[in-house]
Design a protein around this motif. Structure first.
Motif, short mmCIF file in Angstrom:
data_model
loop_
_atom_site.label_atom_id
_atom_site.label_comp_id
_atom_site.label_asym_id
_atom_site.label_seq_id
_atom_site.Cartn_x
_atom_site.Cartn_y
_atom_site.Cartn_z
N PHE A 253 111.29 83.69 -11.74
CA PHE A 253 109.86 83.34 -11.72
C PHE A 253 109.63 82.26 -10.67
N TYR A 254 108.62 82.49 -9.83
CA TYR A 254 108.33 81.53 -8.77
C TYR A 254 106.89 81.03 -8.94
N PRO A 255 106.69 79.71 -9.01
CA PRO A 255 105.30 79.23 -9.09
C PRO A 255 104.57 79.55 -7.80
N ALA A 256 103.33 80.04 -7.90
CA ALA A 256 102.56 80.32 -6.68
C ALA A 256 102.37 79.01 -5.91
N SER A 257 102.17 77.91 -6.67
CA SER A 257 102.07 76.60 -6.03
C SER A 257 102.62 75.53 -6.96
N GLU A 258 103.50 74.69 -6.43
CA GLU A 258 104.06 73.57 -7.20
C GLU A 258 102.99 72.52 -7.47
N ARG A 259 101.85 72.63 -6.79
CA ARG A 259 100.80 71.63 -6.95
C ARG A 259 99.96 71.89 -8.20
N ALA A 260 100.13 73.05 -8.81
CA ALA A 260 99.31 73.38 -9.98
C ALA A 260 99.87 72.72 -11.24
N VAL A 261 99.65 71.41 -11.32
CA VAL A 261 100.13 70.63 -12.48
C VAL A 261 98.92 70.04 -13.17
N CYS A 262 98.81 70.24 -14.48
CA CYS A 262 97.70 69.65 -15.25
C CYS A 262 98.21 68.34 -15.85
N PRO A 263 97.79 67.18 -15.31
CA PRO A 263 98.35 65.91 -15.78
C PRO A 263 98.13 65.68 -17.26
N ASN A 264 97.02 66.18 -17.79
CA ASN A 264 96.73 65.98 -19.21
C ASN A 264 97.72 66.71 -20.11
#
Ligand code: 13P
Ligand code: SF4
Length: 305
Positions: A253-264
């Protein structure tokens, strides 16, 4: 460090038993939180489990609206959050006053609202929906001329395309999912030409258009289990990847973007879970008048799917 974690996990297990508690964990939570879950799931699954569990105490590891939904469905149970400050910025983009104003501008419209809303907003809805059943809920309203669909404009765009209905929308969005860009998907497809692309309907429309399947987080978990594909590019919050890898050791599985992080979603930790079980804090409770009205919208959704 590993030892410290297993000591914590043991303590959580013991106290959970003593308190007759169940730990519900959303699919985006940190691995250490997923590892102590009784149930992992998406918004719809966790609501259903909250409604039918025998446990007296629900430890909700997710964001605030999810714990509120659990409390709406199970007022006789105590719902606590290990970190009550874990909110959903999308849910905060629409207030009950905003919705009342929108309703007054479209008095004939039936009102459908995403579960990512506050209890006060849910109290103003006719129907609630989640990313799993949004299309089914709108399809069930065939005899209604006007439909308000709030708050996520990108989920609304996906539902409108799928159902062929024109929807009255609101200008809200998920700040995490919009970080996934079409060029991210293009790049990952170049690196992994045989991978299937699965994305969440909160993503930008051009990203949704590139997907092989548009799915809620638990639908992604099911798709990953059942597909013959061995590789998947995953367009959603990165936390889901941990579950997908754990459940499917033979697949990549590969994340489309590593930037898609929900801090909450990352605010909850094992230490906070233990603290919440020890102190029975922080309780999430919805006032009864709001709760009863909000529950109607959720019950109508559960009758459809
Ligand atoms: P799911 O219901 O698909 O898990 O989504 C919840 C959410 O907050 C998505 O960002
Ligand atoms: Fe809200 Fe987006 Fe976080 Fe989901 S990922 S909880 S929609 S901010």
């Amino acid at each position: 460090m590993v030892k410290a974690r297993s000591v914590l996990e043991e303590k959580i297990k013991e106290l959970k038993k003593k308190r007759n508690a169940v730990i519900l964990v959303h699919n985006y939570q940190l691995p250490e939180v997923q590892d102590v879950a009784d149930f992992r799931g998406d918004s719809l699954e966790l609501s259903r489990i909250a409604a039918k569990t025998e446990a007296k105490l629900i430890v909700f590891c997710g964001v605030y609206f999810m714990a509120e939904t659990a409390s709406i469905l199970s007022p006789e149970k105590t719902v606590i959050m290990p970190d009550k400050h874990a909110g959903c910025p999308m849910a905060n983009m629409l207030t009950a006053d905003d919705l009342r104003k929108l309703k007054s501008e479209h008095p004939k419209a039936v009102v459908v609202g995403y579960v990512n809303t506050s209890a006060e907003v849910k109290a103003e809805l006719d129907y609630c929906c989640t990313s799993t059943n949004a299309v089914a809920v709108v399809n069930a309203l065939k005899d209604r001329e006007e439909i308000i669909f709030v708050p996520d404009k990108y989920l609304a765009d996906f539902v409108a395309k799928k159902t062929g209905r024109q929807l009255i929308t609101w200008n809200a969005f998920c700040p995490t999912h919009i970080k996934i860009l079409p060029e991210d998907v293009k790049r990952e497809k170049k690196f992994h030409p045989f991978a299937k692309v699965i994305v969440h309907p909160e993503c930008l429309p051009p990203v949704v258009a590139m997907a092989d399947a548009v799915l809620s987080t638990s639908q992604m978990a099911k798709f990953a289990r059942e597909t013959e594909a061995k590789e998947m590019i995953v367009g959603t919050e990165v936390g889901l990847i941990y579950r997908l890898k754990k459940d499917n050791p033979g697949k990549e599985f590969y994340p489309a973007s590593e930037r898609a992080v929900c801090p909450n979603m990352k605010r909850t930790t094992q230490e906070k879970i233990l603290w919440s079980l020890e102190e029975l804090k922080e309780e999430v409770k919805v006032p009864d008048d709001i709760r009863k009205r909000a529950k109607k919208a959720i019950d109508r959704m559960l009758e459809i799917i």
